[in-house]
Design an enzyme around this catalytic site. Structure first.
Site, PDB file in Angstrom:
ATOM      1  N   LEU A   1     -10.686  -0.200  16.133  1.00  0.00           N
ATOM      2  CA  LEU A   1      -9.755  -1.222  15.648  1.00  0.00           C
ATOM      3  C   LEU A   1      -8.585  -0.534  14.951  1.00  0.00           C
ATOM      4  O   LEU A   1      -8.770   0.496  14.300  1.00  0.00           O
ATOM      5  CB  LEU A   1     -10.488  -2.146  14.665  1.00  0.00           C
ATOM      6  CG  LEU A   1      -9.701  -3.226  13.929  1.00  0.00           C
ATOM      7  CD1 LEU A   1     -10.602  -4.444  13.686  1.00  0.00           C
ATOM      8  CD2 LEU A   1      -9.163  -2.758  12.588  1.00  0.00           C
TER       9      LEU A   1
ATOM     10  N   ASP B   1      -3.723 -14.074   0.019  1.00  0.00           N
ATOM     11  CA  ASP B   1      -3.085 -14.721  -1.131  1.00  0.00           C
ATOM     12  C   ASP B   1      -4.116 -15.384  -2.045  1.00  0.00           C
ATOM     13  O   ASP B   1      -5.170 -15.829  -1.589  1.00  0.00           O
ATOM     14  CB  ASP B   1      -2.071 -15.753  -0.619  1.00  0.00           C
ATOM     15  CG  ASP B   1      -1.078 -16.154  -1.695  1.00  0.00           C
ATOM     16  OD1 ASP B   1      -0.922 -15.409  -2.676  1.00  0.00           O
ATOM     17  OD2 ASP B   1      -0.449 -17.224  -1.546  1.00  0.00           O
TER      18      ASP B   1
ATOM     19  N   HIS C   1      -6.412  -8.685  -8.232  1.00  0.00           N
ATOM     20  CA  HIS C   1      -6.104  -7.748  -7.143  1.00  0.00           C
ATOM     21  C   HIS C   1      -7.277  -6.804  -6.901  1.00  0.00           C
ATOM     22  O   HIS C   1      -7.626  -6.518  -5.758  1.00  0.00           O
ATOM     23  CB  HIS C   1      -4.833  -6.949  -7.460  1.00  0.00           C
ATOM     24  CG  HIS C   1      -3.613  -7.811  -7.611  1.00  0.00           C
ATOM     25  ND1 HIS C   1      -3.280  -8.775  -6.688  1.00  0.00           N
ATOM     26  CD2 HIS C   1      -2.661  -7.865  -8.572  1.00  0.00           C
ATOM     27  CE1 HIS C   1      -2.162  -9.389  -7.080  1.00  0.00           C
ATOM     28  NE2 HIS C   1      -1.775  -8.855  -8.222  1.00  0.00           N
TER      29      HIS C   1
END
Ligand code: IPE
Ligand code: IPE
Ligand code: MG
Length: 237
Positions: free
Chosen positions: A127, A16, A33
């Site tokens: 991962l 955020d 962004h």
């Protein structure tokens, strides 16, 4: 607890602060962004380096469709570009990409790119990167309950057989352990419809840093904070 593993198996991040980062610089929100892509790389590198096995990133909430059309379009474009550009590096690092959320609302083009990165990284074993896209916890739970209700209606399951595991298995996250640590950047202290069921015993950490400024050091700081926590799971030592 002293025997607690200091490295969380599953870290989830609410990325955020992109909009505020852009605003502070007199830029458009979409530029915030775009600036949020490098921190994703940093978080991934740090997670791999520290031996984290699952990294979930909240990239787009179901509620985010309500943002200005231009911003939503810029985000969709960014998702497509990023997955194409990052795939070779993800493969090199042994990262497998998977997704949670309701993908049916994305355009065919976006779904195509997302499917492609999943396919091309499917062999990754270092991962698992779980992208939460068009995700909201409440809608996920509703979809899960519908699935379970369908099983009951078909006579495959009795209501009294429904347990916590039944719901856990019907969620998008069925294949993953619950997050041990949830990080939300930008100083906001809320979950915004993210992993509400799965977060039951997660440690929460809310650093002030805006997502575009997030670095490997910030990730390490989150893990240091986690290592100091005393997880009791309702028990006594
Ligand atoms: C998070 O940054 C990214 C998405 C929700 C897609 P924001 O866009 O929410 O940034 P702020 O909260 O407005 O600063
Ligand atoms: C949560 O952030 C969603 C993502 C980070 C993808 P928001 O910025 O949308 O949440 P609110 O509006 O501050 O609760
Ligand atoms: Mg926000």
């Amino acid at each position: 607890m002293s025997e607690q593993n200091p490295i969380p198996q599953h870290v989830a991040i609410i990325m955020d602060g992109n909009g505020r980062w852009a605003e502070l610089r007199g830029k458009e929100r979409y530029e915030g962004h775009a600036a949020g892509v490098e921190p994703v790389r940093a978080a991934l590198r740090a997670a791999v380096r520290r031996g984290v096995k699952f990294l979930t990133l909240y990239a787009f909430s179901t509620e985010n469709w309500g943002r200005p059309e231009q911003e939503v379009e810029a985000l969709m474009e960014l998702f497509c570009q990023s997955v194409v550009r990052e795939t070779p590096e993800l493969v090199r690092q042994g990262v497998r990409v998977e997704m949670i959320g309701d993908r049916s609302r994305f355009s065919q083009k976006v779904r195509g790119y997302l499917g492609q990165v999943e396919q091309e990284t499917a062999a990754g074993e270092t991962l698992t990167l779980i992208l939460a896209l068009n995700y909201s916890s409440r809608s996920e739970i509703v979809r899960a309950v519908r699935r379970i209700a369908g099983q009951v209606a078909r006579g495959g399951l009795l209501p009294e057989e429904i347990g916590e595991e039944t719901l856990g298995r019907a969620l998008d996250t069925a294949a993953y352990p619950d997050p041990d640590l949830i990080v939300r950047t930008s100083g906001e202290c809320r979950l915004s419809n993210f992993l509400l069921w799965q977060a039951s015993y997660a440690e929460l950490y809310f650093p002030e840093v805006l997502w575009p400024d997030f670095t490997e050091d910030e990730f390490d700081r989150a893990l240091e904070e986690y290592a100091r926590r005393d997880r009791r799971f309702g028990l006594v030592r």
